[in-house]
Write an enzyme that holds these catalytic residues in place. Structure first.
Site, PDB file in Angstrom:
ATOM      1  N   GLU A  20     -23.235   3.517   1.100  1.00 39.79           N
ATOM      2  CA  GLU A  20     -23.497   2.171   1.616  1.00 39.79           C
ATOM      3  C   GLU A  20     -22.317   1.239   1.334  1.00 39.79           C
ATOM      4  O   GLU A  20     -21.980   0.371   2.147  1.00 39.79           O
ATOM      5  CB  GLU A  20     -24.797   1.621   1.005  1.00 39.79           C
ATOM      6  CG  GLU A  20     -26.017   2.368   1.516  1.00 39.79           C
ATOM      7  CD  GLU A  20     -27.312   2.011   0.780  1.00 39.79           C
ATOM      8  OE1 GLU A  20     -28.305   1.699   1.459  1.00 39.79           O
ATOM      9  OE2 GLU A  20     -27.339   2.047  -0.470  1.00 39.79           O
ATOM     10  N   THR A  41     -31.379  -3.591   9.014  1.00 41.02           N
ATOM     11  CA  THR A  41     -30.259  -4.200   8.273  1.00 41.02           C
ATOM     12  C   THR A  41     -29.349  -5.044   9.172  1.00 41.02           C
ATOM     13  O   THR A  41     -28.290  -5.482   8.740  1.00 41.02           O
ATOM     14  CB  THR A  41     -29.398  -3.105   7.601  1.00 41.02           C
ATOM     15  OG1 THR A  41     -28.865  -2.249   8.616  1.00 41.02           O
ATOM     16  CG2 THR A  41     -30.211  -2.282   6.613  1.00 41.02           C
ATOM     17  N   CYS A  95       0.851  -1.194   0.000  1.00 41.09           N
ATOM     18  CA  CYS A  95       0.000   0.000   0.000  1.00 41.09           C
ATOM     19  C   CYS A  95       0.889   1.247   0.000  1.00 41.09           C
ATOM     20  O   CYS A  95       1.158   1.835   1.050  1.00 41.09           O
ATOM     21  CB  CYS A  95      -0.930  -0.013   1.212  1.00 41.09           C
ATOM     22  SG  CYS A  95      -2.124   1.334   1.167  1.00 41.09           S
ATOM     23  N   TYR A 143     -28.642   3.423   9.030  1.00 41.21           N
ATOM     24  CA  TYR A 143     -29.548   4.542   8.749  1.00 41.21           C
ATOM     25  C   TYR A 143     -30.918   3.976   8.366  1.00 41.21           C
ATOM     26  O   TYR A 143     -31.773   4.672   7.849  1.00 41.21           O
ATOM     27  CB  TYR A 143     -28.987   5.405   7.614  1.00 41.21           C
ATOM     28  CG  TYR A 143     -27.561   5.868   7.882  1.00 41.21           C
ATOM     29  CD1 TYR A 143     -27.320   6.996   8.663  1.00 41.21           C
ATOM     30  CD2 TYR A 143     -26.467   5.153   7.388  1.00 41.21           C
ATOM     31  CE1 TYR A 143     -26.017   7.399   8.947  1.00 41.21           C
ATOM     32  CE2 TYR A 143     -25.158   5.557   7.660  1.00 41.21           C
ATOM     33  CZ  TYR A 143     -24.944   6.677   8.440  1.00 41.21           C
ATOM     34  OH  TYR A 143     -23.655   7.065   8.721  1.00 41.21           O
ATOM     35  N   ASN A 144     -31.055   2.639   8.609  1.00 39.90           N
ATOM     36  CA  ASN A 144     -32.303   1.927   8.280  1.00 39.90           C
ATOM     37  C   ASN A 144     -32.711   2.105   6.827  1.00 39.90           C
ATOM     38  O   ASN A 144     -33.888   2.272   6.508  1.00 39.90           O
ATOM     39  CB  ASN A 144     -33.438   2.361   9.219  1.00 39.90           C
ATOM     40  CG  ASN A 144     -33.096   2.065  10.671  1.00 39.90           C
ATOM     41  OD1 ASN A 144     -32.867   2.971  11.466  1.00 39.90           O
ATOM     42  ND2 ASN A 144     -33.007   0.791  11.003  1.00 39.90           N
ATOM     43  N   THR A 145     -31.697   2.110   5.948  1.00 43.65           N
ATOM     44  CA  THR A 145     -31.992   2.197   4.506  1.00 43.65           C
ATOM     45  C   THR A 145     -31.264   1.077   3.779  1.00 43.65           C
ATOM     46  O   THR A 145     -30.239   0.579   4.248  1.00 43.65           O
ATOM     47  CB  THR A 145     -31.514   3.540   3.920  1.00 43.65           C
ATOM     48  OG1 THR A 145     -30.108   3.657   4.132  1.00 43.65           O
ATOM     49  CG2 THR A 145     -32.215   4.723   4.554  1.00 43.65           C
TER      50      THR A 145
END
Length: 550
Positions: A521, A456, A188, A445-447
């Protein structure tokens, strides 16, 4: 005219006091103008005297200008951004070529327009940016990508600051050198370059950077632990620990060793994040800027002035020939599986024997998940000199008939064992790491893609436990059958590559999993990957230390 980048004091720019920053900027401006005037006078001399010293002077000026370019784009203080830009323009007007950024933003995988721009942050984020800049003298690309998740970023920065800069068993230059050793194991160069600069800044001996063999024997001895921890942590034994603690005049204390282990695991994981999110080189480092004028041949001139000089976004983001509607159905199918699994959980619970059997099946299957880009990546010399045994890499633990006993979390876990050991030998760090693990694991974020009000937790647990499963770590209370239901093969390839061989991650792999999900996400997925990986490495190392102590 020997003033190089190291002779210029940048520290004043990190101050929260605008007068201090103004004074520092004026000093920098004067140094740069003196160098510029000197080079101009040399150019105009009919018989220039010393070509070598002029080249050195130009190189020193170029480094200063690259640093100014970084400040003009990345400093959270508006006055520093504006003054840096002003100085660059003044130099250009004197006929000296100035640098411009290469690439398009902090990540090669995420369009720049989707990442928060420095200068447009809210008050809370500005405070976070200012803290980070004050501590490190830069706002790096990792921070600008993690900013999708401010709660995690705050915890991450606090932990990293404590590890690198606060009181602890190891001297500051050792800490940065260990960071270099750890990042180099995964080739890296992004992290290696950052910590080479930091190592020199805190007074590290430049000779050590010529290769690990030039570092003190004590650090060389850490090479074996670094190697095994990075690639096959399940092979760590109490004998590794004993060898370091009983090396006569080169021996480590227990407290020093715990500090070193935490640093190694932190930077192995951060290398995973760097490759997993396609982090671009920093503007002031190699590969982040150029002094060449932009090539006009490929673009319409109006595109350059509008800044639209990247490949068509839609074209880049399309994964193969999959249509939007296909990827939409992928999200729907995943949510349906989650619903069905929840119903099955409510109706019946598998026996302990069945759960153990499913773990072994998943562990075996994880060995047959390979990246399609599975060729060897040859490390560059400037990175490989920081570690020994360049051919040693990741190998699955059950290859060639070798059997490694399953690591049962019920026997040794972070919460009950690892946490208290770290906190006892390196106070406060256990608490900081624990908080970071919890935030990454519980962050939601409940999405899901375009859906709201989604639980999730099942998906997050499947990702975390799949990573631990790849490391041979088993949770007795988890049904490993869920992993195959929730994580498709393409996603598993991405996870395994990021966690085990991050240097092989490609943009195609990143684009091809969860195609309807937002970049935020996907970054969240990477946070889960790096924290689960760090915890797995820590569990093996801390268990070996515990066995040595008992």
């Amino acid at each position: 005219m020997a003033e190089g980048e190291n002779e210029v004091r940048w520290d004043g720019l990190c101050s929260r006091d605008s007068t201090t920053r103004e004074t520092a900027l004026e000093n920098i401006r004067q140094i740069i103008l003196r160098k510029t005037e000197y080079l101009r006078s040399v150019k105009e001399t009919p018989y220039p005297s010393d070509g070598f010293s002029n080249a050195v002077c130009l190189d020193g000026l170029n480094k200063l200008l690259a640093h100014l370019l970084m400040l003009s784009k990345r400093c959270p203080f508006k006055d520093v951004r504006e003054k840096s830009e002003f100085i660059l323009k003044s130099v250009q007007e004197l006929g000296i070529r100035i640098p411009r950024p290469l690439g398009h933003g902090p990540s090669r995988f995420i369009p720049e327009k989707e990442i928060l721009q420095v200068g447009s942050e809210d008050a809370q984020m500005h405070a976070l940016f200012s803290d980070s800049f004050a501590a490190l003298g830069r706002l790096d690309n990792i921070t600008l990508v993690m900013v999708f998740h401010p709660q995690y970023l705050e915890s991450f920065l606090k932990t990293q600051h404590y590890l690198l800069q606060m009181d602890g068993p190891l001297p500051l230059h050792y800490r940065h050198y260990i960071g270099i050793m750890a990042a180099a194991r995964h080739q890296c160069s992004y992290l290696v370059n950052l910590h080479v600069n930091d190592f020199l800044h805190v007074g590290g001996d430049p000779k050590w950077l010529n290769g690990l063999e030039n570092a003190p024997r004590k650090l060389q001895n850490l090479g074996e632990l670094n190697k095994v921890l990075a690639h096959r942590p399940w092979l760590i034994t109490k004998e590794h620990i004993e060898g370091l603690l009983k090396a006569e005049e080169h021996s480590w204390s227990l407290a020093e060793l715990v500090h070193a282990v935490v640093l190694l695991t932190h930077y192995h994981s951060l290398a995973s994040f760097t490759f997993g999110c396609g982090i671009s080189p920093e503007i002031h480092c190699d590969g982040g800027h150029t002094f060449r004028p932009p090539s006009v041949s490929n673009y319409c001139i109006c595109d350059i002035t509008n800044g639209n000089h990247s490949v068509d976004e839609a074209q880049v983001n399309s994964a193969g020939n999959v249509s939007v509607s296909d990827s939409f159905f992928e999200v729907e199918a995943l949510m349906e599986k989650m619903r069905q699994l929840q119903e099955c959980r409510d109706e019946e619970e598998a026996s302990q024997e069945e759960m153990a059997s499913r773990f072994e099946i998943e562990k075996r299957e994880s060995m047959f998940v390979f990246s399609s880009d599975d060729e060897e990546v040859t490390p560059a010399r400037d990175v490989s000199r920081h570690f020994e045994d360049t051919s040693y890499g990741y190998k699955d633990f059950s290859r060639h008939g070798m059997h490694v006993p399953t690591f049962r979390v019920q026997d040794y876990c972070w919460e009950d064992h690892g946490y208290s050991l770290v906190n006892r030998l390196y106070p406060d760090v256990g608490q900081l790491i624990d908080e970071k693990f919890h935030i990454a694991y519980n962050l939601t974020y409940n999405t899901m893609a375009m859906h709201k009000d989604v639980d999730t937790s099942m998906l997050r647990r499947a990702i975390w436990n799949y990573i631990h499963c790849m490391f041979g770590i088993r949770y007795d209370d988890y049904d490993y059958g869920e992993i195959n239901q929730l994580l498709d093969r393409g996603f598993k390839v991405y996870i395994k590559t990021v966690v085990c061989t991050p240097e092989k991650v490609t943009k195609r792999m990143y684009d091809s999993f969860w195609r309807q999900f937002k970049h935020s996400e996907k970054v969240h997925v990477n946070l889960l990957l790096i924290e689960a990986r760090m915890q797995a490495e820590l569990l093996y190392a801390l268990r070996a230390i515990t066995r040595y102590m008992t």
